[in-house]
Design a protein around this motif. Structure first.
Motif, PDB file in Angstrom:
ATOM      1  N   THR A 160       0.844  -1.192   0.000  1.00 20.20           N
ATOM      2  CA  THR A 160       0.000   0.000   0.000  1.00 20.20           C
ATOM      3  C   THR A 160       0.882   1.245   0.000  1.00 20.20           C
ATOM      4  OG1 THR A 160      -0.087   0.373   2.399  1.00 20.20           O
ATOM      5  CG2 THR A 160      -1.574  -1.311   1.491  1.00 20.20           C
ATOM      6  N   ARG A 161       0.242   2.408  -0.033  1.00 16.63           N
ATOM      7  CA  ARG A 161       1.012   3.655   0.030  1.00 16.63           C
ATOM      8  C   ARG A 161       1.621   3.875   1.414  1.00 16.63           C
ATOM      9  NH1 ARG A 161      -2.314   8.037   2.025  1.00 16.63           N
ATOM     10  NH2 ARG A 161      -4.537   7.506   2.072  1.00 16.63           N
ATOM     11  N   TRP A 162       1.191   3.084   2.401  1.00 21.61           N
ATOM     12  CA  TRP A 162       1.797   3.128   3.733  1.00 21.61           C
ATOM     13  C   TRP A 162       2.936   2.109   3.877  1.00 21.61           C
ATOM     14  CZ3 TRP A 162      -3.524   2.852   2.928  1.00 21.61           C
ATOM     15  CH2 TRP A 162      -4.241   4.018   3.198  1.00 21.61           C
ATOM     16  N   GLY A 163       3.261   1.456   2.771  1.00 23.60           N
ATOM     17  CA  GLY A 163       4.218   0.360   2.805  1.00 23.60           C
ATOM     18  C   GLY A 163       3.476  -0.959   2.835  1.00 23.60           C
ATOM     19  N   THR A 164       4.191  -2.028   3.100  1.00 22.58           N
ATOM     20  CA  THR A 164       3.551  -3.342   3.198  1.00 22.58           C
ATOM     21  C   THR A 164       2.904  -3.475   4.567  1.00 22.58           C
ATOM     22  OG1 THR A 164       5.180  -4.328   1.704  1.00 22.58           O
ATOM     23  CG2 THR A 164       3.907  -5.835   3.093  1.00 22.58           C
ATOM     24  N   ILE A 165       1.589  -3.680   4.564  1.00 21.53           N
ATOM     25  CA  ILE A 165       0.877  -3.853   5.831  1.00 21.53           C
ATOM     26  C   ILE A 165       0.422  -5.299   5.966  1.00 21.53           C
ATOM     27  CG2 ILE A 165       0.114  -1.445   5.806  1.00 21.53           C
ATOM     28  CD1 ILE A 165      -2.717  -2.503   5.219  1.00 21.53           C
ATOM     29  N   SER A 166       0.174  -5.694   7.214  1.00 19.93           N
ATOM     30  CA  SER A 166      -0.331  -7.032   7.514  1.00 19.93           C
ATOM     31  C   SER A 166      -1.776  -6.910   7.978  1.00 19.93           C
ATOM     32  CB  SER A 166       0.519  -7.683   8.603  1.00 19.93           C
ATOM     33  OG  SER A 166       0.008  -8.956   8.955  1.00 19.93           O
ATOM     34  N   LEU A 167      -2.610  -7.838   7.555  1.00 17.12           N
ATOM     35  CA  LEU A 167      -4.014  -7.799   7.954  1.00 17.12           C
ATOM     36  C   LEU A 167      -4.550  -9.221   8.091  1.00 17.12           C
ATOM     37  CD1 LEU A 167      -5.985  -8.409   5.169  1.00 17.12           C
ATOM     38  CD2 LEU A 167      -4.780  -6.323   4.517  1.00 17.12           C
ATOM     39  N   ASP A 168      -5.668  -9.344   8.777  1.00 13.77           N
ATOM     40  CA  ASP A 168      -6.361 -10.622   8.917  1.00 13.77           C
ATOM     41  C   ASP A 168      -7.662 -10.575   8.131  1.00 13.77           C
ATOM     42  OD1 ASP A 168      -4.395 -11.440  10.740  1.00 13.77           O
ATOM     43  OD2 ASP A 168      -5.558 -10.706  12.461  1.00 13.77           O
ATOM     44  N   LEU A 169      -7.991 -11.670   7.468  1.00 15.02           N
ATOM     45  CA  LEU A 169      -9.278 -11.840   6.807  1.00 15.02           C
ATOM     46  C   LEU A 169     -10.101 -12.810   7.637  1.00 15.02           C
ATOM     47  CD1 LEU A 169      -8.059 -12.189   3.110  1.00 15.02           C
ATOM     48  CD2 LEU A 169      -9.052 -10.155   4.185  1.00 15.02           C
ATOM     49  N   ALA A 170     -11.255 -12.364   8.100  1.00 17.91           N
ATOM     50  CA  ALA A 170     -12.072 -13.200   8.977  1.00 17.91           C
ATOM     51  C   ALA A 170     -13.547 -12.910   8.748  1.00 17.91           C
ATOM     52  CB  ALA A 170     -11.698 -12.978  10.445  1.00 17.91           C
ATOM     53  N   TYR A 171     -14.362 -13.872   9.142  1.00 19.84           N
ATOM     54  CA  TYR A 171     -15.811 -13.804   8.947  1.00 19.84           C
ATOM     55  C   TYR A 171     -16.501 -13.716  10.307  1.00 19.84           C
ATOM     56  CZ  TYR A 171     -20.552 -15.349   7.760  1.00 19.84           C
ATOM     57  OH  TYR A 171     -21.920 -15.445   7.619  1.00 19.84           O
ATOM     58  N   GLY A 172     -17.435 -12.759  10.423  1.00 24.23           N
ATOM     59  CA  GLY A 172     -18.203 -12.628  11.652  1.00 24.23           C
ATOM     60  C   GLY A 172     -19.686 -12.426  11.385  1.00 24.23           C
ATOM     61  N   GLY A 173     -20.137 -12.885  10.215  1.00 23.31           N
ATOM     62  CA  GLY A 173     -21.496 -12.631   9.736  1.00 23.31           C
ATOM     63  C   GLY A 173     -21.424 -12.012   8.356  1.00 23.31           C
ATOM     64  N   VAL A 174     -20.371 -11.257   8.116  1.00 26.82           N
ATOM     65  CA  VAL A 174     -19.878 -10.823   6.813  1.00 26.82           C
ATOM     66  C   VAL A 174     -18.363 -10.879   6.905  1.00 26.82           C
ATOM     67  CG1 VAL A 174     -21.849  -9.361   6.198  1.00 26.82           C
ATOM     68  CG2 VAL A 174     -19.966  -8.391   7.509  1.00 26.82           C
ATOM     69  N   PHE A 175     -17.682 -10.726   5.777  1.00 27.49           N
ATOM     70  CA  PHE A 175     -16.222 -10.801   5.788  1.00 27.49           C
ATOM     71  C   PHE A 175     -15.609  -9.435   6.114  1.00 27.49           C
ATOM     72  CE2 PHE A 175     -16.880 -14.695   3.295  1.00 27.49           C
ATOM     73  CZ  PHE A 175     -15.991 -15.547   3.938  1.00 27.49           C
ATOM     74  N   TYR A 176     -14.547  -9.495   6.921  1.00 23.04           N
ATOM     75  CA  TYR A 176     -13.811  -8.310   7.334  1.00 23.04           C
ATOM     76  C   TYR A 176     -12.337  -8.446   6.995  1.00 23.04           C
ATOM     77  CZ  TYR A 176     -17.586  -6.307  10.088  1.00 23.04           C
ATOM     78  OH  TYR A 176     -18.756  -5.722  10.465  1.00 23.04           O
ATOM     79  N   ALA A 177     -11.722  -7.306   6.697  1.00 18.97           N
ATOM     80  CA  ALA A 177     -10.274  -7.175   6.760  1.00 18.97           C
ATOM     81  C   ALA A 177      -9.971  -6.403   8.041  1.00 18.97           C
ATOM     82  CB  ALA A 177      -9.736  -6.432   5.545  1.00 18.97           C
ATOM     83  N   LEU A 178      -9.158  -6.986   8.907  1.00 20.32           N
ATOM     84  CA  LEU A 178      -8.869  -6.418  10.223  1.00 20.32           C
ATOM     85  C   LEU A 178      -7.429  -5.913  10.213  1.00 20.32           C
ATOM     86  CD1 LEU A 178     -10.477  -9.423  12.061  1.00 20.32           C
ATOM     87  CD2 LEU A 178     -11.481  -7.156  11.899  1.00 20.32           C
ATOM     88  N   VAL A 179      -7.272  -4.615  10.476  1.00 19.55           N
ATOM     89  CA  VAL A 179      -5.979  -3.959  10.320  1.00 19.55           C
ATOM     90  C   VAL A 179      -5.609  -3.240  11.614  1.00 19.55           C
ATOM     91  CG1 VAL A 179      -4.673  -2.245   9.004  1.00 19.55           C
ATOM     92  CG2 VAL A 179      -6.436  -3.609   7.852  1.00 19.55           C
ATOM     93  N   ASP A 180      -4.431  -3.525  12.158  1.00 22.26           N
ATOM     94  CA  ASP A 180      -3.929  -2.762  13.304  1.00 22.26           C
ATOM     95  C   ASP A 180      -3.669  -1.327  12.841  1.00 22.26           C
ATOM     96  OD1 ASP A 180      -4.046  -5.039  14.856  1.00 22.26           O
ATOM     97  OD2 ASP A 180      -1.936  -5.559  14.540  1.00 22.26           O
ATOM     98  N   VAL A 181      -4.306  -0.367  13.498  1.00 21.52           N
ATOM     99  CA  VAL A 181      -4.381   0.994  12.975  1.00 21.52           C
ATOM    100  C   VAL A 181      -3.029   1.694  12.970  1.00 21.52           C
ATOM    101  CG1 VAL A 181      -4.925   2.147  15.175  1.00 21.52           C
ATOM    102  CG2 VAL A 181      -5.840   3.065  13.014  1.00 21.52           C
ATOM    103  N   LEU A 203      -8.182   0.674   1.086  1.00 19.66           N
ATOM    104  CA  LEU A 203      -7.737  -0.687   1.393  1.00 19.66           C
ATOM    105  C   LEU A 203      -8.767  -1.726   0.961  1.00 19.66           C
ATOM    106  CD1 LEU A 203      -6.158  -0.159   4.921  1.00 19.66           C
ATOM    107  CD2 LEU A 203      -4.947  -0.703   2.800  1.00 19.66           C
ATOM    108  N   LYS A 204     -10.043  -1.432   1.168  1.00 22.03           N
ATOM    109  CA  LYS A 204     -11.072  -2.401   0.795  1.00 22.03           C
ATOM    110  C   LYS A 204     -11.008  -2.743  -0.687  1.00 22.03           C
ATOM    111  CE  LYS A 204     -16.062  -2.993   0.337  1.00 22.03           C
ATOM    112  NZ  LYS A 204     -17.387  -2.386   0.466  1.00 22.03           N
ATOM    113  N   ALA A 205     -10.874  -1.729  -1.523  1.00 24.73           N
ATOM    114  CA  ALA A 205     -10.811  -1.979  -2.969  1.00 24.73           C
ATOM    115  C   ALA A 205      -9.603  -2.846  -3.312  1.00 24.73           C
ATOM    116  CB  ALA A 205     -10.757  -0.652  -3.718  1.00 24.73           C
ATOM    117  N   ALA A 206      -8.456  -2.549  -2.715  1.00 25.00           N
ATOM    118  CA  ALA A 206      -7.244  -3.312  -3.012  1.00 25.00           C
ATOM    119  C   ALA A 206      -7.341  -4.738  -2.482  1.00 25.00           C
ATOM    120  CB  ALA A 206      -6.037  -2.606  -2.403  1.00 25.00           C
ATOM    121  N   ILE A 207      -7.916  -4.912  -1.309  1.00 19.93           N
ATOM    122  CA  ILE A 207      -8.028  -6.243  -0.702  1.00 19.93           C
ATOM    123  C   ILE A 207      -8.959  -7.133  -1.518  1.00 19.93           C
ATOM    124  CG2 ILE A 207      -8.896  -7.493   1.321  1.00 19.93           C
ATOM    125  CD1 ILE A 207      -7.941  -4.938   2.941  1.00 19.93           C
TER     126      ILE A 207
END
Length: 346
Positions: A160-181, A203-207
């Motif tokens: 990303t423009r912030w550099g390489t970030i790490s995120l989790d993909l998980a489901y809780g009723g819908v799918f989320y990308a979870l990112v440490d802010v 981020l959503k569009a890229a993910i």
């Protein structure tokens, strides 16, 4: 009046997040199950027209959702509902489940029992059990037993423009990308809301382009619906900001987002069955999040979360469609809705 359509909406919010509930005038939605009704609302032009009617200007606004109350198709359910937002119809939501439970009880659609009423809600993601604490004709608090939540993938890398970030993909009723802010150089505070939302939309569009996701048992539920930023407050509470299209922040701590995050915490060995913790929103409102059971979805380990929060009714309105209104199809502008509103036709 020359109105072509009218619908009655009860105004409700759950810990600050508005979830209006359509309690009258809801048209028949095709489909044998709530999941099929969700798919129709997202694919058929008439379904999209109904969403625009309720969610876009001049009747709607960018804050909150509209919940369509539907006849249940599951024998155990007291009511069914689908969540309408400006982008699409969604399968499940913790804050909206609290709003719907509060509306059903305080409007007398489901008989209130004191001190506790159990309401079973049918969503496109499955059954949600609501335990409502009731007193003096009021629904004081709702504890939800959510649908099974699971990790799709941990520690996904994204350039990303912030550099390489790490995120989790998980489901809780819908799918989320979870990112440490802290990875995007921000904190979850009200004055950062616009910057958080802009980052979340980017981020959503890229993910979604890089990591397509589909529920293993419910094909109608696919794609990352939201990016949720997270951090930990000094008192140990999980601080969250869920970013929502076309450009706003969830006012509540987010029930489905916390369900997804709970699955990641369990996968990392940070929570166990019976644990309960506080999740705090960008405006400081709180949910209690618990791990009720451990289960599985397909071949994936999963958790059964509980989400506890408060719903409040604050008004009632009738919305109408004037067939001669040239703006009846709904519209949105970037000055209020955010830059992504430019993608909305009309």
């Amino acid at each position: 009046m020359r109105w072509k359509r009218t619908m009655q909406l009860l105004d409700v919010h759950a810990e600050g997040e508005i979830g209006k509930v359509a309690i009258g005038g809801v048209p028949k939605i095709p489909g044998a199950t709530t999941a099929e009704k969700l798919a129709w609302l997202n694919s058929d032009p008439k379904g999209q027209e109904l969403r625009r009617f309720l969610c876009l200007e001049p009747r709607g606004n960018p804050i909150g959702s509209v919940n369509l109350l539907l006849p249940p198709t599951h024998p155990e359910a007291d009511a069914a509902f689908v969540i309408l937002q400006p982008d699409q119809a969604h399968a499940s939501s913790g804050s909206n489940s609290i709003c719907v439970t509060t509306a059903l009880l305080e409007a007398g659609i489901v008989e209130m029992q004191e001190p506790e009423t159990i309401v079973t809600l049918e969503t496109a993601a499955g059954l949600v059990r609501a335990k409502a604490t009731c007193r003096d004709g009021r629904c004081e608090r709702v504890e939800l037993t959510m649908v099974p939540s699971f990790v799709h993938e941990l520690d996904v890398s994204l350039d990303t423009r912030w550099g390489t970030i790490s995120l989790d993909l998980a489901y809780g009723g819908v799918f989320y990308a979870l990112v440490d802010v802290d990875q995007i150089g921000l904190t979850i505070e009200k004055h950062n809301a616009a910057a958080l939302v802009a980052a979340g939309m980017e981020l959503k569009a890229a993910i979604n382009q890089a990591y397509p996701v589909v529920h293993p048992e419910i094909p109608a539920v696919s794609g990352v619906a939201y990016v949720m930023f997270r951090s930990v407050d000094p008192d140990g509470a999980v601080r969250t900001c869920t970013t929502m299209w076309p450009g706003r922040a969830d006012r509540s701590p987010c029930g489905t987002g916390n369900s997804a995050n709970l699955a990641t915490l369990y996968a990392r060995g940070k929570v166990a069955k019976g644990d309960v913790f506080t999740s705090r929103s960008i405006i400081g409102s709180e949910f209690r999040v618990g791990l009720k059971e451990v289960t599985s979805v397909g071949n994936r380990p999963a958790v059964i979360p509980t989400i506890s929060g408060r719903g409040f009714t604050f008004g009632q309105q009738t919305v109408a469609l004037d067939p001669f209104d040239p703006l009846a199809g709904g519209f949105a502008m970037t000055d209020v809705w955010g830059p992504s509103a430019g993608d909305i036709k009309g």
